[in-house]
Design a protein around this motif. Structure first.
Motif, short mmCIF file in Angstrom:
data_model
loop_
_atom_site.label_atom_id
_atom_site.label_comp_id
_atom_site.label_asym_id
_atom_site.label_seq_id
_atom_site.Cartn_x
_atom_site.Cartn_y
_atom_site.Cartn_z
N LEU A 116 34.40 31.83 -85.61
CA LEU A 116 35.72 32.53 -85.39
C LEU A 116 36.32 33.67 -86.05
N GLY A 117 35.41 33.94 -86.95
CA GLY A 117 35.80 35.22 -87.78
C GLY A 117 37.05 34.63 -88.69
N ASP A 118 38.12 35.30 -88.53
CA ASP A 118 39.67 34.88 -89.30
C ASP A 118 40.39 33.80 -88.59
N GLY A 119 39.76 33.25 -87.56
CA GLY A 119 40.68 32.42 -86.84
C GLY A 119 41.92 32.51 -86.11
N SER A 120 41.99 34.00 -85.92
CA SER A 120 43.25 34.35 -85.17
C SER A 120 43.29 33.71 -83.58
N SER A 121 41.90 33.62 -83.19
CA SER A 121 41.86 33.19 -81.91
C SER A 121 40.86 31.88 -81.94
N ILE A 122 40.88 31.03 -80.86
CA ILE A 122 39.86 30.04 -80.73
C ILE A 122 39.87 29.68 -79.34
N THR A 123 38.57 29.57 -78.80
CA THR A 123 38.62 29.13 -77.15
C THR A 123 37.55 27.83 -77.34
N TRP A 124 37.74 27.49 -76.06
CA TRP A 124 36.99 26.09 -75.61
C TRP A 124 35.49 26.35 -75.80
N ASP A 125 34.91 27.57 -75.44
CA ASP A 125 33.54 27.78 -75.32
C ASP A 125 33.36 27.95 -77.04
N GLN A 126 33.83 28.30 -77.89
CA GLN A 126 33.68 28.26 -79.22
C GLN A 126 33.39 26.86 -79.97
N LEU A 127 33.96 25.93 -79.25
CA LEU A 127 34.09 24.81 -79.81
C LEU A 127 32.49 24.19 -79.80
N SER A 128 31.94 24.40 -78.58
CA SER A 128 30.63 23.92 -78.49
C SER A 128 29.56 24.63 -79.35
N GLU A 129 29.96 25.73 -80.13
CA GLU A 129 28.79 26.37 -80.95
C GLU A 129 28.79 25.84 -82.35
N MET A 130 29.92 24.79 -82.56
CA MET A 130 30.04 24.29 -84.00
C MET A 130 28.91 23.17 -84.13
N SER A 131 27.68 23.44 -84.11
CA SER A 131 26.74 22.30 -84.01
C SER A 131 26.89 21.26 -85.38
N TYR A 132 26.87 22.19 -86.71
CA TYR A 132 26.87 21.49 -87.85
C TYR A 132 28.19 20.73 -88.26
N THR A 133 29.34 21.29 -87.66
CA THR A 133 30.77 20.76 -87.68
C THR A 133 30.72 19.52 -86.78
N THR A 134 30.07 19.61 -85.81
CA THR A 134 30.02 18.62 -84.83
C THR A 134 29.16 17.26 -85.39
N MET A 135 28.07 17.54 -85.98
CA MET A 135 27.20 16.39 -86.71
C MET A 135 28.20 15.81 -87.93
N CYS A 136 29.03 16.65 -88.61
CA CYS A 136 29.90 16.06 -89.52
C CYS A 136 31.07 15.22 -88.99
N ILE A 137 31.60 15.73 -87.74
CA ILE A 137 32.64 14.70 -87.25
C ILE A 137 31.98 13.63 -86.86
N LYS A 138 30.70 13.33 -86.16
CA LYS A 138 30.08 12.16 -85.76
C LYS A 138 29.71 11.29 -86.72
N GLU A 139 29.33 11.96 -87.90
CA GLU A 139 29.02 10.98 -88.95
C GLU A 139 30.26 10.39 -89.57
N SER A 140 31.32 11.21 -89.80
CA SER A 140 32.68 10.64 -90.11
C SER A 140 33.01 9.25 -89.00
N LEU A 141 33.03 9.71 -87.99
CA LEU A 141 33.36 8.75 -86.98
C LEU A 141 32.39 7.24 -87.15
N ARG A 142 31.28 7.65 -87.46
CA ARG A 142 30.37 6.42 -87.82
C ARG A 142 30.77 5.70 -89.04
N LEU A 143 30.99 6.51 -90.05
CA LEU A 143 31.49 5.64 -91.37
C LEU A 143 32.85 5.11 -91.04
#
Length: 531
Positions: free
Chosen positions: A375-402
């Motif tokens: 995202l760089g500085d986060g001035s914009s964010i799109t739907w397609d960029q969300l699917s690129e966040m692989s490590y963040t997605t793993m953290c989300i899943k692990e948090s939802l597990r716990l």
């Protein structure tokens, strides 16, 4: 004197007979009820004899064991009693708690006939089948006064109808248009944080801020309504009411005597729930009235048509216009259901994720590096960029597990069930799938208390299909799960770009299992604005 005495005697005899008959009738009814309860207990003991459980009190059952709501108690039971255990609610009611993936698969995969033939030979996949087992008569019945009968607590053909009508509101094309709206709400919260924190390391209860922000997202995305709830304190009562209402409902579920409507209605808790429901219902009524009034205005109706997407309320109102069987009560119930479920579940999910990232700064930093690269500085964010966040997605899943937002789901068996190990239950029994127990089961997860996002890496994809169920599974899986995950990604990405988070050791978080799991006394984190 004799005449007066005879008249008094006659009156006493005249009134005594009906009183005696009434007394005998009441005693007979009491005896019949006692026999009924005794037989009910004996039936439960017989049906559950193959499932050992922790020691029970003859009157309170397991209520004292779980009285503090500490999830650690459940974790110890899961470790000691494989697959399942009966949880007694008083002397005459028991649920079977299950937390084994094979049990969960058997339980959630039971489906009935096709919904109907009106959808042609190839109906949408979500409408092909409907669940065999209806929702439990306990939790969901007790929620009806607050939410009405929406997707969460409907069963049978009516559930199928509502699911089919509402599914388009969560289509990917619709969700894509929500990302920008979500980002606007998150930035409002972050600007507030910057004013509070300045350049200092500041201790803040983030839960109340997250709660308002997720309400803001829901109102804008699902109902296209600008409420300014993050800056306007008039919505504070609604947010508090949602939390208090779910707390009261759960207290009722686990108090056998409150299962009787009359006892509960006369209790202080019953009175307070009626007051809470008035606050919730006023909010829902305002949403529906606001949209209906806007549709009457020709100019506003044109603006609605020019929007990039049809929101949830558009779809519900269209369904009502096109389908006579979709009543005002159905409309009210679905709006209420999505207000409560959509708000509380995401609020809980993102709060626990931020807490876990603050608790494990190494994972927080890895997520931040990944997000900056995307995202760089986060001035914009799109739907397609969300699917690129692989490590963040793993953290989300692990948090939802716990910390799964919904700690359990329950059904009342419509027909007998036999589990993979040969043990069985008859129709009529209430089965509770403990998602918390499943996600903390040491027989399923190695070191289940450890926060390890790599459990969800591509190299570790050999999990049982029903070992991880934060949004349930089968025909009744969460209709808004893709909306929730997208919202969580947007929120955590923008927060990590602007703030560093650390836990406060003197304020540990205590989990409380309401309808959705919540912190007992907030979530206090140290926030520091990043340069």
């Amino acid at each position: 004197m004799e005449s007066s005495w005879m008249e008094s005697s006659w009156l006493e005899t005249h009134w005594a007979r009906p009183l005696y008959l009434t007394l005998v009738f009441c005693l007979a009814l009491g005896l019949l009820q006692a026999i009924k309860l005794y037989l009910q207990r004996q039936r439960l003991l017989r049906d559950l004899r193959l499932f050992p459980s922790p020691p029970t009190h003859w009157l309170y059952g397991h209520s004292k064991l779980f009285k503090d709501g500490k999830m650690e108690i459940l974790e110890k039971i899961v470790e000691k009693y494989p697959c399942a255990f009966p949880r007694w609610i008083g002397p005459f009611q028991a649920f079977l708690y299950i937390y084994d993936p094979d049990y969960a698969k058997t339980f959630l995969s039971r489906t009935g006939k096709k919904r109907d033939d009106s959808q042609g030979p190839n109906p949408p996949r979500s409408d092909m089948t409907q669940p065999t087992d209806p929702k439990s008569n306990f939790l969901y019945k007790f929620m009806t006064a607050s939410t009405g009968k929406g997707l969460v607590n409907l069963s049978g053909p009516k559930w199928s109808q509502h699911r089919r009508l509402l599914t388009p509101g969560f289509h990917f094309n619709t969700l894509k248009s929500f990302v920008e709206v979500m980002a606007q709400s998150v930035n409002i919260m972050l600007n507030k944080w910057e004013k509070i924190c300045g350049s200092q390391n500041t201790l803040l209860d983030i839960y109340e801020h997250i709660d308002l922000m997720t309400l803001d997202v829901l109102m804008k995305c699902i109902f296209s309504w600008e409420t300014n709830c993050q800056t306007d304190s008039s919505h504070d009562n609604y947010v508090k009411a949602t939390s208090e209402g779910s707390n009261i409902v759960m207290q009722r579920v686990f108090n056998y005597f409150y299962h009787y409507d009359l006892i509960f209605k006369l209790s202080p808790l019953g009175h307070r729930l009626r007051e809470v429901n008035k606050i919730l219902h006023r909010h829902t009524d305002k949403i529906v009235k606001n949209r209906r009034n806007s549709l009457k205005d020709e100019n506003k109706q044109t603006n609605t048509q020019k929007r990039k997407y049809r929101d949830f309320l558009d779809i519900v109102l269209s369904a009502q216009a096109e389908n006579d069987s979709f009543t005002d009560a159905d409309l009210w119930s679905e709006v209420n259901t999505f207000m409560l479920a959509g708000h509380d579940s995401v609020s809980a999910g993102i709060s626990w994720l931020l807490y876990h990232l603050a608790l494990y700064p190494e994972h927080q930093e890895k997520c931040r590096e990944e997000i900056r690269a995307i995202l760089g500085d986060g001035s914009s964010i799109t739907w397609d960029q969300l699917s690129e966040m692989s490590y963040t997605t793993m953290c989300i899943k692990e948090s939802l597990r716990l910390a799964p937002p919904a700690v359990s789901i329950s059904r009342q068996l419509s027909k007998p069930i036999t589990f993979p190990d040969g043990r069985s239950l008859p129709a009529g029994m209430t089965v509770v799938l403990s998602i918390w127990g499943l996600h903390h089961n040491p027989a399923v997860w190695e070191n289940p208390q450890v926060f390890d996002p790599l459990r969800f890496s591509q190299e570790c994809n050999k999990r049982h299909s029903h070992a991880y169920l934060p949004f349930s599974s089968g025909p009744r899986n969460c209709i808004g799960q893709n909306f929730a995950i997208a919202e969580i990604k947007v929120i955590v990405a923008l927060i990590l770009l602007r703030f560093q988070m650390r836990v406060e050791p003197t304020k540990p978080v205590v989990f409380v299992p309401y309808v959705f799991i919540k912190p007992k006394k907030g979530i206090y984190l140290h926030l520091k604005k990043l340069p």
